[in-house]
Design a protein around this motif. Structure first.
Motif, PDB file in Angstrom:
ATOM      1  N   ARG A 112       0.817  -1.225   0.000  1.00 23.48           N
ATOM      2  CA  ARG A 112       0.000   0.000   0.000  1.00 23.48           C
ATOM      3  C   ARG A 112       0.844   1.266   0.000  1.00 23.48           C
ATOM      4  O   ARG A 112       0.355   2.338  -0.375  1.00 23.48           O
ATOM      5  CB  ARG A 112      -0.953  -0.017   1.198  1.00 23.48           C
ATOM      6  N   ILE A 113       2.098   1.160   0.456  1.00 25.73           N
ATOM      7  CA  ILE A 113       2.956   2.356   0.500  1.00 25.73           C
ATOM      8  C   ILE A 113       4.155   2.229  -0.430  1.00 25.73           C
ATOM      9  O   ILE A 113       5.067   3.059  -0.375  1.00 25.73           O
ATOM     10  CB  ILE A 113       3.439   2.629   1.939  1.00 25.73           C
ATOM     11  N   ALA A 114       4.153   1.234  -1.297  1.00 28.74           N
ATOM     12  CA  ALA A 114       5.307   0.985  -2.157  1.00 28.74           C
ATOM     13  C   ALA A 114       5.658   2.206  -3.003  1.00 28.74           C
ATOM     14  O   ALA A 114       4.793   2.777  -3.683  1.00 28.74           O
ATOM     15  CB  ALA A 114       5.032  -0.218  -3.054  1.00 28.74           C
ATOM     16  N   SER A 115       6.928   2.628  -2.916  1.00 29.67           N
ATOM     17  CA  SER A 115       7.473   3.730  -3.734  1.00 29.67           C
ATOM     18  C   SER A 115       6.683   5.029  -3.591  1.00 29.67           C
ATOM     19  O   SER A 115       6.627   5.837  -4.528  1.00 29.67           O
ATOM     20  CB  SER A 115       7.522   3.315  -5.214  1.00 29.67           C
ATOM     21  N   ARG A 116       6.094   5.262  -2.425  1.00 36.38           N
ATOM     22  CA  ARG A 116       5.267   6.459  -2.241  1.00 36.38           C
ATOM     23  C   ARG A 116       6.016   7.646  -1.647  1.00 36.38           C
ATOM     24  O   ARG A 116       5.408   8.703  -1.430  1.00 36.38           O
ATOM     25  CB  ARG A 116       4.056   6.123  -1.359  1.00 36.38           C
ATOM     26  N   HIS A 117       7.313   7.527  -1.392  1.00 32.77           N
ATOM     27  CA  HIS A 117       8.023   8.652  -0.804  1.00 32.77           C
ATOM     28  C   HIS A 117       8.109   9.813  -1.783  1.00 32.77           C
ATOM     29  O   HIS A 117       8.474   9.635  -2.945  1.00 32.77           O
ATOM     30  CB  HIS A 117       9.438   8.249  -0.399  1.00 32.77           C
ATOM     31  N   ARG A 118       7.746  10.981  -1.307  1.00 31.90           N
ATOM     32  CA  ARG A 118       7.880  12.226  -2.062  1.00 31.90           C
ATOM     33  C   ARG A 118       8.374  13.299  -1.093  1.00 31.90           C
ATOM     34  O   ARG A 118       7.671  13.660  -0.150  1.00 31.90           O
ATOM     35  CB  ARG A 118       6.548  12.661  -2.684  1.00 31.90           C
ATOM     36  N   GLU A 119       9.565  13.812  -1.312  1.00 37.02           N
ATOM     37  CA  GLU A 119      10.109  14.810  -0.390  1.00 37.02           C
ATOM     38  C   GLU A 119       9.302  16.099  -0.459  1.00 37.02           C
ATOM     39  O   GLU A 119       9.221  16.741  -1.507  1.00 37.02           O
ATOM     40  CB  GLU A 119      11.576  15.099  -0.729  1.00 37.02           C
ATOM     41  N   ARG A 120       8.696  16.455   0.665  1.00 39.20           N
ATOM     42  CA  ARG A 120       7.932  17.696   0.760  1.00 39.20           C
ATOM     43  C   ARG A 120       8.401  18.572   1.915  1.00 39.20           C
ATOM     44  O   ARG A 120       7.838  19.637   2.153  1.00 39.20           O
ATOM     45  CB  ARG A 120       6.435  17.382   0.907  1.00 39.20           C
ATOM     46  N   SER A 121       9.393  18.098   2.640  1.00 38.14           N
ATOM     47  CA  SER A 121       9.979  18.897   3.714  1.00 38.14           C
ATOM     48  C   SER A 121      11.467  18.590   3.771  1.00 38.14           C
ATOM     49  O   SER A 121      11.931  17.598   3.202  1.00 38.14           O
ATOM     50  CB  SER A 121       9.323  18.571   5.061  1.00 38.14           C
ATOM     51  N   ASP A 122      12.211  19.441   4.455  1.00 35.43           N
ATOM     52  CA  ASP A 122      13.648  19.201   4.594  1.00 35.43           C
ATOM     53  C   ASP A 122      13.968  18.552   5.933  1.00 35.43           C
ATOM     54  O   ASP A 122      15.096  18.617   6.426  1.00 35.43           O
ATOM     55  CB  ASP A 122      14.432  20.505   4.426  1.00 35.43           C
ATOM     56  N   ALA A 123      12.989  17.869   6.524  1.00 38.34           N
ATOM     57  CA  ALA A 123      13.166  17.280   7.851  1.00 38.34           C
ATOM     58  C   ALA A 123      14.155  16.118   7.827  1.00 38.34           C
ATOM     59  O   ALA A 123      14.149  15.288   6.912  1.00 38.34           O
ATOM     60  CB  ALA A 123      11.832  16.803   8.398  1.00 38.34           C
ATOM     61  N   THR A 198       5.142  13.029  17.341  1.00 38.15           N
ATOM     62  CA  THR A 198       4.363  11.947  17.955  1.00 38.15           C
ATOM     63  C   THR A 198       3.110  11.629  17.143  1.00 38.15           C
ATOM     64  O   THR A 198       2.275  10.851  17.600  1.00 38.15           O
ATOM     65  CB  THR A 198       3.950  12.314  19.398  1.00 38.15           C
ATOM     66  N   GLY A 199       2.977  12.206  15.962  1.00 33.10           N
ATOM     67  CA  GLY A 199       1.779  11.981  15.148  1.00 33.10           C
ATOM     68  C   GLY A 199       1.914  10.765  14.254  1.00 33.10           C
ATOM     69  O   GLY A 199       2.476   9.735  14.643  1.00 33.10           O
ATOM     70  N   ASP A 200       1.392  10.858  13.049  1.00 32.52           N
ATOM     71  CA  ASP A 200       1.403   9.772  12.082  1.00 32.52           C
ATOM     72  C   ASP A 200       2.818   9.591  11.541  1.00 32.52           C
ATOM     73  O   ASP A 200       3.299  10.387  10.736  1.00 32.52           O
ATOM     74  CB  ASP A 200       0.430  10.088  10.936  1.00 32.52           C
ATOM     75  N   LEU A 201       3.486   8.521  11.974  1.00 31.02           N
ATOM     76  CA  LEU A 201       4.879   8.302  11.581  1.00 31.02           C
ATOM     77  C   LEU A 201       5.000   8.010  10.089  1.00 31.02           C
ATOM     78  O   LEU A 201       5.891   8.536   9.424  1.00 31.02           O
ATOM     79  CB  LEU A 201       5.476   7.151  12.394  1.00 31.02           C
ATOM     80  N   ASP A 202       4.104   7.187   9.549  1.00 31.24           N
ATOM     81  CA  ASP A 202       4.189   6.858   8.125  1.00 31.24           C
ATOM     82  C   ASP A 202       4.089   8.111   7.260  1.00 31.24           C
ATOM     83  O   ASP A 202       4.839   8.283   6.290  1.00 31.24           O
ATOM     84  CB  ASP A 202       3.081   5.879   7.735  1.00 31.24           C
ATOM     85  N   ARG A 203       3.165   8.996   7.608  1.00 29.11           N
ATOM     86  CA  ARG A 203       2.994  10.229   6.833  1.00 29.11           C
ATOM     87  C   ARG A 203       4.260  11.075   6.877  1.00 29.11           C
ATOM     88  O   ARG A 203       4.687  11.632   5.863  1.00 29.11           O
ATOM     89  CB  ARG A 203       1.802  11.013   7.367  1.00 29.11           C
ATOM     90  N   GLU A 204       4.867  11.166   8.056  1.00 28.08           N
ATOM     91  CA  GLU A 204       6.090  11.962   8.188  1.00 28.08           C
ATOM     92  C   GLU A 204       7.233  11.324   7.405  1.00 28.08           C
ATOM     93  O   GLU A 204       8.018  12.014   6.736  1.00 28.08           O
ATOM     94  CB  GLU A 204       6.466  12.074   9.669  1.00 28.08           C
ATOM     95  N   MET A 205       7.329   9.997   7.448  1.00 30.44           N
ATOM     96  CA  MET A 205       8.382   9.299   6.712  1.00 30.44           C
ATOM     97  C   MET A 205       8.264   9.515   5.213  1.00 30.44           C
ATOM     98  O   MET A 205       9.264   9.675   4.510  1.00 30.44           O
ATOM     99  CB  MET A 205       8.311   7.796   7.010  1.00 30.44           C
ATOM    100  N   LEU A 206       7.045   9.493   4.721  1.00 24.47           N
ATOM    101  CA  LEU A 206       6.823   9.566   3.278  1.00 24.47           C
ATOM    102  C   LEU A 206       7.089  10.940   2.693  1.00 24.47           C
ATOM    103  O   LEU A 206       7.099  11.096   1.470  1.00 24.47           O
ATOM    104  CB  LEU A 206       5.391   9.130   2.950  1.00 24.47           C
ATOM    105  N   THR A 207       7.306  11.938   3.555  1.00 22.12           N
ATOM    106  CA  THR A 207       7.525  13.302   3.056  1.00 22.12           C
ATOM    107  C   THR A 207       8.841  13.919   3.512  1.00 22.12           C
ATOM    108  O   THR A 207       9.196  15.007   3.054  1.00 22.12           O
ATOM    109  CB  THR A 207       6.374  14.226   3.501  1.00 22.12           C
ATOM    110  N   CYS A 208       9.575  13.258   4.405  1.00 24.80           N
ATOM    111  CA  CYS A 208      10.812  13.844   4.923  1.00 24.80           C
ATOM    112  C   CYS A 208      11.925  13.774   3.877  1.00 24.80           C
ATOM    113  O   CYS A 208      11.828  13.045   2.889  1.00 24.80           O
ATOM    114  CB  CYS A 208      11.252  13.126   6.203  1.00 24.80           C
TER     115      CYS A 208
END
Length: 314
Positions: A112-123, A198-208
């Motif tokens: 469901r998350i395969a290859s979904r990373h898109r950098e949207r922040s510089d975190a 402390t929020g949604d870790l997957d969401r943060e991972m996919l945009t960092c």
């Protein structure tokens, strides 16, 4: 005798009749496949699948974490999950020399998350794990003696970051349960205020921009499936590695994805942070990443087709 009486699980004393009655109320069919991804720590599930096996059903277990296929000393997995008809893995087909019918299939969750990373922040997202000073069984998790060293390595890593990189640090502590050693207060006493996530870790991972892991666990498999640029560090003795997995860990080391300590990981990040995508897409890193993902974090848009084809052969 007192020790046994005080520590024997309720599942074989006070709760046995309750759990067994609930399991026996279900219908079982000899020869039918009984497929489960439930953890063996789930008492009700254990009773259901014990009764299913006793009735002649073919129990097939499915991987639900990241120790499988990578770590040695897998006593719990071998005794409780590798003894059934088959075990469906996230890509590997041999583990720690155990005799079991291992079958590789894509993970539905990872698909469901395969290859979904898109950098949207510089975190610079750093993820920690639970620190336990005692262990309930022999296993492949971080040893209790490594707990204090584990915290010290965090400090060394953060202290080693260049000021402009450290300014982008976002720290994710372990939030699913209590740790035996405090984590964020310890770091803040040594390093000052640290931004905490402390929020949604997957969401943060996919945009960092870059993920940092100081432990071996499921988060690494998630990152590899989602193509999240990741740097890892832990001391070599922190985790016992299965012989079958050693070449894949060596490839991560060669590609500068895995480091033996916080200092060397920080130095590497300081070098590549301005162009993480360039480093992550370099040939050596691409090869190590693809090999790991295929072996330990397999994903596919057509995972249902793969599952149906495999289940039809069991």
């Amino acid at each position: 005798e007192r020790l046994l009486a005080d520590t024997i699980p309720e599942t074989v004393t006070d709760r046995f009749d309750e759990l067994q009655s609930a399991a026996r109320a279900r219908r079982y069919f000899p020869g039918r496949l009984a497929v489960t991804g439930a953890s063996t720590a789930n008492d009700a599930s254990n009773f259901v699948f014990a009764n299913a096996a006793e009735a002649g059903e073919r129990v097939v277990r499915y991987q639900h974490g990241a120790d499988y296929g990578t770590t040695a000393c897998t006593t719990r997995e071998w005794l409780a999950e590798y003894m059934d008809t088959a075990f469906l893995s996230w890509g590997w087909t041999a583990h720690d020399g155990h005799d079991c019918r291992f079958v590789a299939v894509p993970s539905p969750a990872l698909s469901r998350i395969a290859s979904r990373h898109r950098e949207r922040s510089d975190a610079l997202l750093m993820v920690g794990t639970r620190i336990l000073l005692q262990q309930s069984s022999v296993g492949g998790e971080m040893p209790a003696s490594y707990g204090p060293v584990y915290r010290q390595e965090k400090v060394r890593f953060i202290e080693g970051l260049a000021p402009d990189v450290r300014a982008r640090l976002l720290y994710r502590p372990y939030v699913r349960d209590l740790s035996d050693l405090e984590e964020v207060p310890y770091l803040e006493r040594r390093l000052g205020d640290i931004p905490v996530q402390t929020g949604d870790l997957d969401r943060e991972m996919l945009t960092c921009r870059l993920l940092v892991l100081d432990h071996l666990g499921t988060t690494l498999n998630i990152a590899m499936a989602a193509n999240v640029p990741v740097v890892c560090f832990w001391q070599p003795h922190a985790y016992p590695i299965a012989d079958e997995a050693r070449p894949y860990f060596d490839a991560l080391i060669e590609a500068k994805i895995l480091f033996p300590d916080g200092d060397s990981a920080a130095a590497h990040i300081n070098t590549v942070y301005g162009d993480v995508a360039g480093w992550w897409n370099s040939p050596a890193v691409r090869e190590a990443h693809r090999a790991w993902a295929h072996r330990f974090a397999r994903a596919s848009r057509f995972w249902k087709w793969h599952w149906l084809r495999v289940l039809a052969t069991l």
